[in-house]
Scaffold this motif. Sequence first.
Motif, PDB file in Angstrom:
ATOM      1  N   ASP A   1       3.331  -5.785  -7.548  1.00  0.00           N
ATOM      2  CA  ASP A   1       3.592  -4.394  -7.182  1.00  0.00           C
ATOM      3  C   ASP A   1       4.974  -4.166  -6.587  1.00  0.00           C
ATOM      4  O   ASP A   1       5.265  -3.083  -6.092  1.00  0.00           O
ATOM      5  N   SER A   2       5.831  -5.179  -6.658  1.00  0.00           N
ATOM      6  CA  SER A   2       7.204  -4.982  -6.184  1.00  0.00           C
ATOM      7  C   SER A   2       8.195  -5.478  -7.241  1.00  0.00           C
ATOM      8  O   SER A   2       8.725  -4.691  -8.025  1.00  0.00           O
TER       9      SER A   2
ATOM     10  N   LYS B   1       7.030  -4.786 -10.874  1.00  0.00           N
ATOM     11  CA  LYS B   1       7.069  -3.332 -11.069  1.00  0.00           C
ATOM     12  C   LYS B   1       8.498  -2.866 -11.314  1.00  0.00           C
ATOM     13  O   LYS B   1       8.760  -2.042 -12.208  1.00  0.00           O
TER      14      LYS B   1
ATOM     15  N   LYS C   1      -2.539  -2.535 -11.740  1.00  0.00           N
ATOM     16  CA  LYS C   1      -1.914  -2.603 -10.409  1.00  0.00           C
ATOM     17  C   LYS C   1      -0.495  -2.036 -10.447  1.00  0.00           C
ATOM     18  O   LYS C   1      -0.075  -1.317  -9.540  1.00  0.00           O
ATOM     19  N   VAL C   2       0.237  -2.371 -11.510  1.00  0.00           N
ATOM     20  CA  VAL C   2       1.595  -1.844 -11.654  1.00  0.00           C
ATOM     21  C   VAL C   2       1.558  -0.329 -11.809  1.00  0.00           C
ATOM     22  O   VAL C   2       2.337   0.397 -11.181  1.00  0.00           O
TER      23      VAL C   2
ATOM     24  N   ALA D   1       0.934   1.227  -8.540  1.00  0.00           N
ATOM     25  CA  ALA D   1       2.135   1.172  -7.701  1.00  0.00           C
ATOM     26  C   ALA D   1       3.177   2.189  -8.163  1.00  0.00           C
ATOM     27  O   ALA D   1       3.930   2.737  -7.352  1.00  0.00           O
TER      28      ALA D   1
END
Length: 348
Positions: free
Chosen positions: A44-45, A48, A130-131, A134
Amino acid sequence: MNKTPNELLNTQKSVDVNGSSFQWDTSKGVFQFEGGDVMLFWIDSAFKVFLDSIEEITGEGTADLVFETAGYRTGLVVSDFYKNKIGDIKKSIEALPNIYVTAGWGKTFIDVNIEKKEAVISISNSWETKVKKAQGSNRMGRFLPGHWAGVFTGLFDTHMWYEIQEDDSKQNIMKIKITETDITPSDNIRDLVQREEQNEIMKLEAMVENRTRELTDLIREISSPIIPVTDHIVVIPLIGKYNELRSKDMLEHTLTSLPQHRAKFVILDLTGIKSIDSEMIDMLNKLVSSARLFGMETLLVGISPELSMEVTKHQYSLGDSTYFRNLKHAIHFAFAKEGMFIQEPNQP
């Protein structure tokens, strides 16, 4: 001999999880999964940001196709690997859920009918949802559906494609149906290229249409000016060829503007006319008739010998207008009828 702190560390580690092997060799900076080099991303960081960058550069539509195609091709790689490793298709399919959950791709359930060549894959906690979560995006993920289409294309050795039955990033659930089809990523790429080409053509056509409209409006403004010479005399220069549309615009503009001038004489200057036809004659006659209705006398000037021959050859009639060789003579005539004259400077 004393060892450095790094040398005291165990540089090689190996772990077996659900039948899948992970190996590390920190002395070489190598991390392997099932014997192949891999790397780790924070989903998610860092990951992403990686996907965001692709979407930003290519646009959402193209990015979806990139992810879908990349997923499909990586699916082919996976199916080829496990077909060679396990051999049996049924056993390969049975092994896949553990492999994917171990690799961090989410909890995966596969309901497959080998005879019908159909499968339904249910995934919870997948990296793709999840991406999307986010990103705050409601768009459906395309990598995993394309990936599973590629996996079963390789396993069944025939073209398979997907249908997304559920994609809920809030609940982190994705459900994909895989069936036999003629669709391939190459077809989708061609479709995208054609759509983009069509969009560009439509944009270009719109630009041309707007520009044509602007030029047409400009031509209308400058092609039929009414030029006042005095309070009682106006000149209308005619230039070029007058088709039906241009003749209509000319008549409308003239009929609207003439009364504002309150002239007694309308001089139609044909110097800029190189050829004449029945449509042009019809327009001239309508101009003459319209001027007469406003109480104005029409004078025609600038008829070249070539134009005169065409009029005679086709027996065109220009009504009761008075003709002059040039604009100067027509203006002198109009002045004389008003009891005025133009005094020219003495010749040296």
